[in-house]
Scaffold this motif. Structure first.
Motif, mmCIF file in Angstrom:
data_model
loop_
_atom_site.group_PDB
_atom_site.id
_atom_site.type_symbol
_atom_site.label_atom_id
_atom_site.label_comp_id
_atom_site.label_asym_id
_atom_site.label_seq_id
_atom_site.Cartn_x
_atom_site.Cartn_y
_atom_site.Cartn_z
ATOM 1 N N GLY A 64 4.104 -14.424 -7.736
ATOM 2 C CA GLY A 64 5.239 -14.411 -6.809
ATOM 3 C C GLY A 64 6.173 -13.377 -7.220
ATOM 4 N N THR A 65 6.407 -12.967 -8.385
ATOM 5 C CA THR A 65 7.307 -12.018 -8.780
ATOM 6 C C THR A 65 7.082 -10.507 -8.224
ATOM 7 O OG1 THR A 65 6.471 -11.518 -10.820
ATOM 8 C CG2 THR A 65 8.142 -13.219 -10.748
ATOM 9 N N LEU A 66 7.967 -9.522 -8.024
ATOM 10 C CA LEU A 66 7.838 -8.272 -7.643
ATOM 11 C C LEU A 66 6.861 -7.437 -8.730
ATOM 12 C CD1 LEU A 66 11.178 -7.138 -5.980
ATOM 13 C CD2 LEU A 66 9.047 -7.719 -5.057
ATOM 14 N N TYR A 67 5.665 -6.525 -8.397
ATOM 15 C CA TYR A 67 5.099 -5.972 -9.146
ATOM 16 C C TYR A 67 5.949 -4.696 -9.829
ATOM 17 C CZ TYR A 67 1.029 -3.073 -10.984
ATOM 18 O OH TYR A 67 0.404 -2.659 -11.761
ATOM 19 N N ASN A 68 6.845 -4.304 -8.927
ATOM 20 C CA ASN A 68 7.651 -3.410 -9.665
ATOM 21 C C ASN A 68 8.956 -3.470 -8.955
ATOM 22 O OD1 ASN A 68 9.162 -0.648 -10.263
ATOM 23 N ND2 ASN A 68 7.226 0.546 -9.918
ATOM 24 N N ASP A 69 10.076 -3.418 -9.764
ATOM 25 C CA ASP A 69 11.352 -4.074 -9.275
ATOM 26 C C ASP A 69 12.164 -2.866 -8.305
ATOM 27 O OD1 ASP A 69 11.409 -6.195 -10.516
ATOM 28 O OD2 ASP A 69 12.065 -5.120 -12.648
ATOM 29 N N LYS A 70 11.582 -1.685 -8.357
ATOM 30 C CA LYS A 70 12.176 -0.736 -7.418
ATOM 31 C C LYS A 70 11.741 -0.882 -6.034
ATOM 32 C CE LYS A 70 10.270 3.143 -9.552
ATOM 33 N NZ LYS A 70 9.748 4.675 -9.793
ATOM 34 N N PHE A 71 10.658 -1.697 -5.714
ATOM 35 C CA PHE A 71 10.193 -1.842 -4.507
ATOM 36 C C PHE A 71 10.075 -3.370 -4.113
ATOM 37 C CE2 PHE A 71 7.992 1.934 -6.152
ATOM 38 C CZ PHE A 71 8.590 2.744 -5.622
ATOM 39 N N SER A 72 10.989 -3.662 -3.106
ATOM 40 C CA SER A 72 10.801 -5.267 -2.753
ATOM 41 C C SER A 72 10.242 -5.529 -1.540
ATOM 42 C CB SER A 72 12.222 -5.836 -2.969
ATOM 43 O OG SER A 72 13.254 -5.060 -1.931
ATOM 44 N N SER A 73 10.232 -4.206 -0.641
ATOM 45 C CA SER A 73 9.686 -4.541 0.741
ATOM 46 C C SER A 73 8.793 -3.425 1.065
ATOM 47 C CB SER A 73 10.725 -4.557 1.735
ATOM 48 O OG SER A 73 11.434 -3.399 1.790
ATOM 49 N N ARG A 74 7.978 -3.370 2.111
ATOM 50 C CA ARG A 74 6.975 -2.503 2.647
ATOM 51 C C ARG A 74 7.891 -1.264 3.151
ATOM 52 N NH1 ARG A 74 2.355 -3.587 5.556
ATOM 53 N NH2 ARG A 74 3.069 -5.641 5.548
ATOM 54 N N LYS A 75 9.094 -1.440 3.756
ATOM 55 C CA LYS A 75 9.905 -0.238 4.189
ATOM 56 C C LYS A 75 10.304 0.677 2.725
ATOM 57 C CE LYS A 75 11.639 -0.566 8.452
ATOM 58 N NZ LYS A 75 10.539 -0.215 9.588
ATOM 59 N N GLU A 76 10.643 -0.063 1.911
ATOM 60 C CA GLU A 76 10.992 0.563 0.684
ATOM 61 C C GLU A 76 9.942 1.584 0.299
ATOM 62 O OE1 GLU A 76 12.749 -1.801 -2.277
ATOM 63 O OE2 GLU A 76 14.472 -2.662 -0.835
ATOM 64 N N VAL A 77 8.896 0.934 0.080
ATOM 65 C CA VAL A 77 7.715 1.871 -0.484
ATOM 66 C C VAL A 77 7.277 2.958 0.405
ATOM 67 C CG1 VAL A 77 5.385 1.875 -0.736
ATOM 68 C CG2 VAL A 77 6.490 -0.292 -1.423
ATOM 69 N N MET A 78 7.610 2.809 1.864
ATOM 70 C CA MET A 78 7.407 3.997 2.905
ATOM 71 C C MET A 78 8.489 4.972 2.676
ATOM 72 S SD MET A 78 5.843 2.417 6.429
ATOM 73 C CE MET A 78 7.055 0.972 6.531
ATOM 74 N N PHE A 79 9.943 4.692 2.535
ATOM 75 C CA PHE A 79 10.886 5.451 2.271
ATOM 76 C C PHE A 79 10.423 6.128 1.043
ATOM 77 C CE2 PHE A 79 13.711 2.844 4.963
ATOM 78 C CZ PHE A 79 13.674 3.773 6.223
ATOM 79 N N TYR A 80 10.229 5.666 -0.394
ATOM 80 C CA TYR A 80 10.154 6.196 -1.473
ATOM 81 C C TYR A 80 9.012 7.294 -1.350
ATOM 82 C CZ TYR A 80 9.000 7.216 -6.201
ATOM 83 O OH TYR A 80 8.737 7.820 -7.521
ATOM 84 N N ALA A 81 7.724 6.880 -0.505
ATOM 85 C CA ALA A 81 6.775 7.895 -0.546
ATOM 86 C C ALA A 81 7.086 9.273 0.379
ATOM 87 C CB ALA A 81 5.486 7.076 0.256
ATOM 88 N N ALA A 82 7.790 8.842 1.445
ATOM 89 C CA ALA A 82 8.260 9.943 2.305
ATOM 90 C C ALA A 82 9.430 10.787 1.650
ATOM 91 C CB ALA A 82 8.880 9.368 3.690
ATOM 92 N N GLU A 83 10.001 10.222 0.873
ATOM 93 C CA GLU A 83 11.029 11.242 0.111
ATOM 94 C C GLU A 83 10.776 11.950 -0.948
ATOM 95 O OE1 GLU A 83 14.148 9.793 -3.057
ATOM 96 O OE2 GLU A 83 14.384 8.690 -1.264
#
Length: 140
Positions: free
Chosen positions: A89-108
């Protein structure tokens, strides 16, 4: 069936990201999920995969179509599945805690890819204005 498994590390439990979610050319009704200013123009599954793999995420690409996508071209096909949590249940990568953060990172990050920065730029208007008088029938 994803709802029956409790293990967040199962492939069915990975979050799905379609290119339309971060496409600045799409409207909210067409599937964009982030603000236009932060979105990227016409991203592909390969670009999303490359960016997230480089960030250290566990990524899978599937040959699926986004239901709201009207264009059936190969360029618009595909979805990316990303592992957000580990088995415990812990985060796979500490940089990304939500779906939105993953999308923002990819778009950036996608505009910074070499394939994006090396393009010439004059490709968009290559076939405009080549119409003329096509299909005009003779009078009998």
């Amino acid at each position: 069936m994803a709802h029956l498994t409790k293990n967040p590390a199962e492939k069915e439990r990975f979050i799905c990201i379609y290119p339309a979610f971060i496409n600045s050319k799409k409207t909210l009704a067409e599937g964009r999920r982030i603000p236009t200013e932060k979105a990227v123009e016409n991203p592909t599954c390969a670009e999303i995969r490359d960016v997230l793999t480089a960030a250290g995420m566990n990524v899978l690409v599937e040959n699926k179509m986004y239901p709201r996508e009207w264009n059936k071209d190969v360029q618009f096909r595909g979805r990316v599945r990303v592992q957000l949590k580990q088995e415990d249940g812990t985060l796979y990568n500490d940089k990304f805690s939500s779906r939105k953060e993953v999308m923002f990172y990819a778009a950036e990050t996608i505009p910074k890819l070499k394939t994006r920065t090396q393009k010439g730029g004059g490709e968009t208007s290559s076939h405009q204005g080549e119409g003329g008088k096509k299909g005009k029938k003779k009078k009998k």
